[in-house]
Design a protein around this motif. Sequence first.
Motif, short mmCIF file in Angstrom:
data_model
loop_
_atom_site.label_atom_id
_atom_site.label_comp_id
_atom_site.label_asym_id
_atom_site.label_seq_id
_atom_site.Cartn_x
_atom_site.Cartn_y
_atom_site.Cartn_z
N GLN A 111 36.03 -76.07 115.48
CA GLN A 111 37.37 -76.32 114.97
C GLN A 111 38.35 -75.41 115.69
OE1 GLN A 111 36.81 -75.72 110.71
NE2 GLN A 111 36.62 -77.93 110.41
N LEU A 112 39.52 -75.95 115.98
CA LEU A 112 40.48 -75.24 116.81
C LEU A 112 41.80 -75.04 116.08
CD1 LEU A 112 39.93 -77.34 120.05
CD2 LEU A 112 38.82 -75.19 119.45
N GLN A 113 42.46 -73.95 116.38
CA GLN A 113 43.78 -73.68 115.83
C GLN A 113 44.64 -73.06 116.91
OE1 GLN A 113 43.79 -71.40 112.22
NE2 GLN A 113 45.99 -71.51 111.95
N ALA A 114 45.73 -73.73 117.24
CA ALA A 114 46.65 -73.25 118.26
C ALA A 114 47.79 -72.47 117.63
CB ALA A 114 47.20 -74.41 119.06
N SER A 115 48.26 -71.49 118.35
CA SER A 115 49.39 -70.69 117.87
C SER A 115 50.11 -70.07 119.06
CB SER A 115 48.92 -69.58 116.92
OG SER A 115 48.05 -68.70 117.58
N GLY A 116 51.26 -69.45 118.78
CA GLY A 116 51.96 -68.71 119.83
C GLY A 116 53.22 -69.38 120.35
N GLY A 117 53.52 -70.56 119.86
CA GLY A 117 54.72 -71.23 120.33
C GLY A 117 55.98 -70.55 119.82
N GLY A 118 57.11 -70.99 120.32
CA GLY A 118 58.37 -70.42 119.90
C GLY A 118 59.53 -70.95 120.70
N LEU A 119 60.68 -70.36 120.47
CA LEU A 119 61.91 -70.73 121.18
C LEU A 119 62.21 -69.64 122.21
CD1 LEU A 119 64.53 -72.34 121.56
CD2 LEU A 119 65.51 -71.03 119.66
N VAL A 120 62.27 -70.04 123.46
CA VAL A 120 62.55 -69.09 124.54
C VAL A 120 63.59 -69.68 125.47
CG1 VAL A 120 60.24 -68.07 124.45
CG2 VAL A 120 60.70 -69.99 125.98
N GLN B 43 37.64 -82.77 119.85
CA GLN B 43 38.09 -81.84 118.82
C GLN B 43 39.50 -81.38 119.18
OE1 GLN B 43 36.25 -81.24 116.10
NE2 GLN B 43 34.55 -82.44 116.94
N TRP B 44 40.37 -81.43 118.21
CA TRP B 44 41.77 -81.08 118.47
C TRP B 44 42.26 -80.11 117.41
CZ3 TRP B 44 44.81 -83.01 122.49
CH2 TRP B 44 44.19 -83.99 123.29
N GLY B 45 43.07 -79.18 117.84
CA GLY B 45 43.74 -78.29 116.91
C GLY B 45 45.10 -78.86 116.55
N GLN B 46 45.75 -78.25 115.57
CA GLN B 46 47.11 -78.67 115.26
C GLN B 46 48.01 -78.13 116.37
OE1 GLN B 46 46.15 -75.79 114.45
NE2 GLN B 46 47.94 -74.47 114.44
N GLY B 47 49.14 -78.69 116.57
CA GLY B 47 50.01 -78.31 117.66
C GLY B 47 50.85 -77.09 117.34
N THR B 48 51.39 -76.50 118.39
CA THR B 48 52.34 -75.42 118.26
C THR B 48 53.56 -75.76 119.11
OG1 THR B 48 52.64 -73.00 118.42
CG2 THR B 48 51.24 -74.03 120.10
N GLN B 49 54.74 -75.62 118.54
CA GLN B 49 55.97 -76.05 119.20
C GLN B 49 56.44 -75.01 120.21
OE1 GLN B 49 57.98 -79.01 118.73
NE2 GLN B 49 58.99 -78.18 120.57
N VAL B 50 56.72 -75.49 121.40
CA VAL B 50 57.33 -74.66 122.43
C VAL B 50 58.67 -75.28 122.78
CG1 VAL B 50 57.19 -73.84 124.81
CG2 VAL B 50 55.14 -73.86 123.37
N THR B 51 59.73 -74.51 122.65
CA THR B 51 61.07 -74.99 122.97
C THR B 51 61.69 -74.05 123.99
OG1 THR B 51 61.32 -75.90 120.75
CG2 THR B 51 63.32 -75.63 122.07
N VAL B 52 62.10 -74.62 125.11
CA VAL B 52 62.70 -73.83 126.18
C VAL B 52 64.14 -74.27 126.34
CG1 VAL B 52 62.52 -73.09 128.57
CG2 VAL B 52 60.45 -73.75 127.32
N SER B 53 65.04 -73.35 126.10
CA SER B 53 66.46 -73.66 126.22
C SER B 53 66.96 -73.33 127.62
CB SER B 53 67.27 -72.89 125.18
OG SER B 53 67.16 -71.50 125.41
N SER B 54 67.96 -74.08 128.05
CA SER B 54 68.49 -73.89 129.41
C SER B 54 69.58 -72.83 129.42
CB SER B 54 69.02 -75.20 129.95
OG SER B 54 70.00 -75.73 129.09
#
Length: 125
Positions: free
Chosen positions: A2-11, A114-125
């Motif tokens: 089982q997988l769990q993704a983390s670490g995303g954010g707004l950069v 097998q898939w983990g839930q997603g983590t959102q990555v948002t990159v602003s210009s």
Amino acid sequence: VQLQASGGGLVQAGDSLRLSCAASGRTFSRYYIGWFRQSPGKEREFVATISWNGANSYYTDSVKGRFTISRDNAQNMAWLQMNSLKPEDTAVYYCAAAPSIRSNNYYLSNKYDQWGQGTQVTVSS
């Protein structure tokens, strides 16, 4: 596994992020671990994958030289280091596990069972 993704954010564009994929189960070392991403209105796309022992890795062309995939089987962890981020990298990122991958099908999401839930990555210009 089982997988769990983390670490995303707004950069901001040019920044870095490190995504983590934590796995449970004793069979982590038997799986290829891949990262995929999906933007609104687009299909899920392959980003990178790494072999069970870390000896081989593959990347989609758009992230080569900027992203690095790695793993530590002792910790049941995999990571996606993302540098020089661009607005077009904005997506939900998923980690996935595949029991077997060939050099001609590593990018196919249906090879990963097998898939983990997603983590959102948002990159602003």
